[in-house]
Design a protein around this motif. Sequence first.
Motif, PDB file in Angstrom:
ATOM      1  N   UNK A 100      17.603 -35.961 -19.734  1.00  0.00           N
ATOM      2  CA  UNK A 100      18.662 -36.409 -20.623  1.00  0.00           C
ATOM      3  C   UNK A 100      19.807 -37.106 -19.909  1.00  0.00           C
ATOM      4  N   UNK A 101      19.559 -37.637 -18.726  1.00  0.00           N
ATOM      5  CA  UNK A 101      20.602 -38.354 -18.001  1.00  0.00           C
ATOM      6  C   UNK A 101      19.962 -39.523 -17.261  1.00  0.00           C
ATOM      7  N   UNK A 102      20.811 -40.448 -16.839  1.00  0.00           N
ATOM      8  CA  UNK A 102      20.321 -41.692 -16.238  1.00  0.00           C
ATOM      9  C   UNK A 102      19.911 -41.478 -14.786  1.00  0.00           C
ATOM     10  N   UNK A 103      18.667 -41.789 -14.464  1.00  0.00           N
ATOM     11  CA  UNK A 103      18.195 -41.611 -13.090  1.00  0.00           C
ATOM     12  C   UNK A 103      18.581 -42.785 -12.200  1.00  0.00           C
ATOM     13  N   UNK A 104      18.705 -43.966 -12.797  1.00  0.00           N
ATOM     14  CA  UNK A 104      19.013 -45.158 -12.005  1.00  0.00           C
ATOM     15  C   UNK A 104      20.304 -44.968 -11.202  1.00  0.00           C
ATOM     16  N   UNK A 105      21.237 -44.224 -11.787  1.00  0.00           N
ATOM     17  CA  UNK A 105      22.525 -44.008 -11.130  1.00  0.00           C
ATOM     18  C   UNK A 105      22.501 -43.004  -9.989  1.00  0.00           C
ATOM     19  N   UNK A 106      21.367 -42.335  -9.809  1.00  0.00           N
ATOM     20  CA  UNK A 106      21.274 -41.348  -8.718  1.00  0.00           C
ATOM     21  C   UNK A 106      20.817 -42.066  -7.448  1.00  0.00           C
ATOM     22  N   UNK A 107      21.682 -42.151  -6.462  1.00  0.00           N
ATOM     23  CA  UNK A 107      21.344 -42.829  -5.208  1.00  0.00           C
ATOM     24  C   UNK A 107      20.518 -41.940  -4.295  1.00  0.00           C
ATOM     25  N   UNK A 108      20.111 -42.506  -3.157  1.00  0.00           N
ATOM     26  CA  UNK A 108      19.329 -41.762  -2.175  1.00  0.00           C
ATOM     27  C   UNK A 108      20.144 -40.586  -1.643  1.00  0.00           C
ATOM     28  N   UNK A 109      19.517 -39.415  -1.621  1.00  0.00           N
ATOM     29  CA  UNK A 109      20.197 -38.175  -1.227  1.00  0.00           C
ATOM     30  C   UNK A 109      21.401 -37.857  -2.116  1.00  0.00           C
ATOM     31  N   UNK A 110      21.278 -38.208  -3.404  1.00  0.00           N
ATOM     32  CA  UNK A 110      22.244 -37.797  -4.428  1.00  0.00           C
ATOM     33  C   UNK A 110      21.476 -37.008  -5.485  1.00  0.00           C
ATOM     34  N   UNK A 111      22.196 -36.260  -6.313  1.00  0.00           N
ATOM     35  CA  UNK A 111      21.518 -35.497  -7.361  1.00  0.00           C
ATOM     36  C   UNK A 111      22.376 -35.412  -8.610  1.00  0.00           C
ATOM     37  N   UNK A 112      21.736 -35.022  -9.703  1.00  0.00           N
ATOM     38  CA  UNK A 112      22.444 -34.814 -10.965  1.00  0.00           C
ATOM     39  C   UNK A 112      21.840 -33.605 -11.656  1.00  0.00           C
ATOM     40  N   UNK A 113      22.649 -32.971 -12.507  1.00  0.00           N
ATOM     41  CA  UNK A 113      22.178 -31.822 -13.286  1.00  0.00           C
ATOM     42  C   UNK A 113      22.236 -32.157 -14.761  1.00  0.00           C
ATOM     43  N   UNK A 114      21.346 -31.569 -15.538  1.00  0.00           N
ATOM     44  CA  UNK A 114      21.362 -31.832 -16.974  1.00  0.00           C
ATOM     45  C   UNK A 114      20.082 -31.380 -17.636  1.00  0.00           C
ATOM     46  N   UNK A 115      19.853 -31.925 -18.831  1.00  0.00           N
ATOM     47  CA  UNK A 115      18.691 -31.540 -19.625  1.00  0.00           C
ATOM     48  C   UNK A 115      17.405 -32.098 -19.009  1.00  0.00           C
ATOM     49  N   UNK A 116      16.421 -31.212 -18.799  1.00  0.00           N
ATOM     50  CA  UNK A 116      15.089 -31.630 -18.359  1.00  0.00           C
ATOM     51  C   UNK A 116      14.107 -30.924 -19.276  1.00  0.00           C
ATOM     52  N   UNK A 117      13.326 -31.675 -20.052  1.00  0.00           N
ATOM     53  CA  UNK A 117      12.447 -31.037 -21.032  1.00  0.00           C
ATOM     54  C   UNK A 117      13.296 -30.182 -21.956  1.00  0.00           C
ATOM     55  N   UNK A 118      12.913 -28.921 -22.121  1.00  0.00           N
ATOM     56  CA  UNK A 118      13.618 -28.054 -23.061  1.00  0.00           C
ATOM     57  C   UNK A 118      14.634 -27.136 -22.381  1.00  0.00           C
ATOM     58  N   UNK A 119      14.964 -27.413 -21.137  1.00  0.00           N
ATOM     59  CA  UNK A 119      15.920 -26.547 -20.432  1.00  0.00           C
ATOM     60  C   UNK A 119      16.842 -27.413 -19.580  1.00  0.00           C
ATOM     61  N   UNK A 120      17.654 -26.769 -18.751  1.00  0.00           N
ATOM     62  CA  UNK A 120      18.490 -27.570 -17.861  1.00  0.00           C
ATOM     63  C   UNK A 120      18.020 -27.371 -16.428  1.00  0.00           C
ATOM     64  N   UNK A 121      18.243 -28.408 -15.641  1.00  0.00           N
ATOM     65  CA  UNK A 121      17.770 -28.374 -14.263  1.00  0.00           C
ATOM     66  C   UNK A 121      18.510 -29.387 -13.420  1.00  0.00           C
ATOM     67  N   UNK A 122      17.929 -29.691 -12.265  1.00  0.00           N
ATOM     68  CA  UNK A 122      18.598 -30.549 -11.293  1.00  0.00           C
ATOM     69  C   UNK A 122      17.572 -31.530 -10.721  1.00  0.00           C
ATOM     70  N   UNK A 123      18.008 -32.771 -10.545  1.00  0.00           N
ATOM     71  CA  UNK A 123      17.122 -33.807 -10.010  1.00  0.00           C
ATOM     72  C   UNK A 123      17.813 -34.489  -8.831  1.00  0.00           C
ATOM     73  N   UNK A 124      17.144 -34.542  -7.691  1.00  0.00           N
ATOM     74  CA  UNK A 124      17.708 -35.277  -6.551  1.00  0.00           C
ATOM     75  C   UNK A 124      16.768 -36.396  -6.148  1.00  0.00           C
TER      76      UNK A 124
END
Lengths: 364, 126
Positions: free
Chosen positions: A165-189
Motif C-alpha cells: 500500500x505504498x510507493x516502492x519507486x521512492x525507496x532508494x538502495x538501502x532504504x526501507x518503508x513500512x506499511x500495508x503488505x497484503x492483509x497486514x503491515x510489514x516492512x520493505x527494504x
Amino acid sequence: MSALLKTPLFDEHVKLGGKIVPFAGYELPVQYKSGALKEYTAVREGEAGIFDITHMGQVRVQGKGALDFLQYVTTNDVSKLVDGQVQYSALLNEQGTFIDDITTYKIDDEHYYLCINAANRHKDVAHLQAEAANFDVMVTDESDDTTLLALQGAKAQSLLQDLVGFDLEGIGYYKFARGQIGSASGMVSRTGYTGEDGFEVYIPNSIAVEVWNVLVEQGAVPIGLAARDMLRTEMGYALYGHEISDSVTPVEAKLMWITKLDKGNFIGKVAVETRKAEGAQKKLIALKLVSRGIPREHYPVWVNGEPSGEITSGMHSPLAGGGVALAYVKPEHMTEGSLSVEIRGKQIEAERTTTPFVRSNVRK
Amino acid sequence: MSVPTDLRFTKEHEWVRIEGDTATFGVTDHAQEALGDIVFVELPEIGRNVDAGEAYGVVESVKAVSDVYAPVAGEVIETNDALDGEPDLVNSDAYGAGWIIKVKISDNNADTELMNPEEYTAFLDE
C-alpha cells in the motif's frame, strides 16, 4: 542437536517440488523442480526470484539509549543513518573478530531493527541482551514471529508493487518503508544478496503463505539455497562461516569500510586497531581460474609454488564463464605472486580479479 | 523414467553398454537427478587403464563433487569431449549424449558383477 525448524512456508516449498535439506537449523529447499541453474538464470536475466529467508533473525532495539547502545555493539557509524535507512554492519567481540555481520534499520532515533544470521541468532541475542543491561534500551528477539522474503531481479518492483500500500519507486538502495503488505503491515527494504535490484520483505508469519502464493502466482520464481549461494558468490559478498567468522577481524575480511574507528568506543575497536597496526594475518582476495575447473571451499591456494591459503567460497560462474572464488592468502600474496588452486592434487592456474565477478545491477 | 534394457548397472548408479570389446560408461538418470545441475565433468587421459570400481573421472554439480567409477576394467580409448562445453548433457540425456568415456575392455566382469535392468530397477525401489 535440537530438531530442525520449519518456516511458515515449508508446505509451499514441498508443493513446489523443493528438495529439502537442513540449513542453519531449518529445513529449507536447496532447489525446486527446475533446478538451481534455471533459478539462477531467472534472477540474473530479467525475471524476479522469490526466496524464503525466514531463517534469518530479527531483533528490535528500542529506548532512549538505542543510538549509544548500537554505536557500542556494532562496527559501523549508526549516527550517520537517517530514518528509513539501512546499514551493513557487524558485531565484534573484544578480540575484534566477528560475532556476526548484520544490517541495521533506523526507524527513528529511539527505534532500530537488526537483521542477523540464522546460525548466529541465539549467540547474537544473548550478547546484545547482556550488553543492553548497561544502556537505557530494550532488546527484543522477534525472529520467531517474522517471515522474511527476498524478491530479487528486474521484475521485483512491479510484482511487489501490486501487493503493498505504498510507493516502492521512492525507496532508494538501502532504504526501507513500512506499511500495508497484503492483509497486514510489514516492512520493505531495497536490499538483497544477489546483485540485482530487489527487496527484502518483513511480514508477520500469519500472512506468509498468502504473500508467497500471490507473488508466485504472479510469476515470481521460487529460488532455493543453491542458486542463492551462486548469486551471492558471484557478487563476492561475504558470508558468515565462510569469509567471516570468529577467527578473523575486519582487517582480514576487507570489511574496514563498515568498521568506523573514528566514531568513538565500540566492542572490538582496540583489537581491530592493534591488528591494523600489526598487519593482517591473512587477506581476502578474489580470483578466477585461467583453465577449466571449479574452485570450491577449502581447496588450497598456492602462490609461487608454496601453500598460501584456501578458498572460502567458490563456484562455476555461468556469466563469468569459469571458476571464480574468494580466498584467504598470506598478506604478502594479496597483490603479488603467481596463483594456483589445488584441485584434486592438480595445480590449476588462477589470476587475481575484483568483485563483483559479474556486473551488479543494484539500483545505486 | 524407465531403465534402458541394453545396459548393465552398478550400485553407484553408473551404467555400461558393452559392444564387442568396447564398453561405454555413463551415470544413470537416477544419478543425474540426485546430483542436480551438472556444470563440470573431468575426463581421464586417453590410454589410461582403469580397474573395475576405480574412479576414472569427476562429475561436479552446482553443489557437489562426485567421483565416477568404472563398471568394468579397460583402457580409455575415447572421452566425450562434448561434455567440456555442455556438461549438462549428463542431465538432459544421461543414457545417450551424456555418455562419459569408452574403454577397450580388459576384463569383462559384467555378467557376474553388475546388475541387469530388472535388478537395477528393483535396486532403485529398495
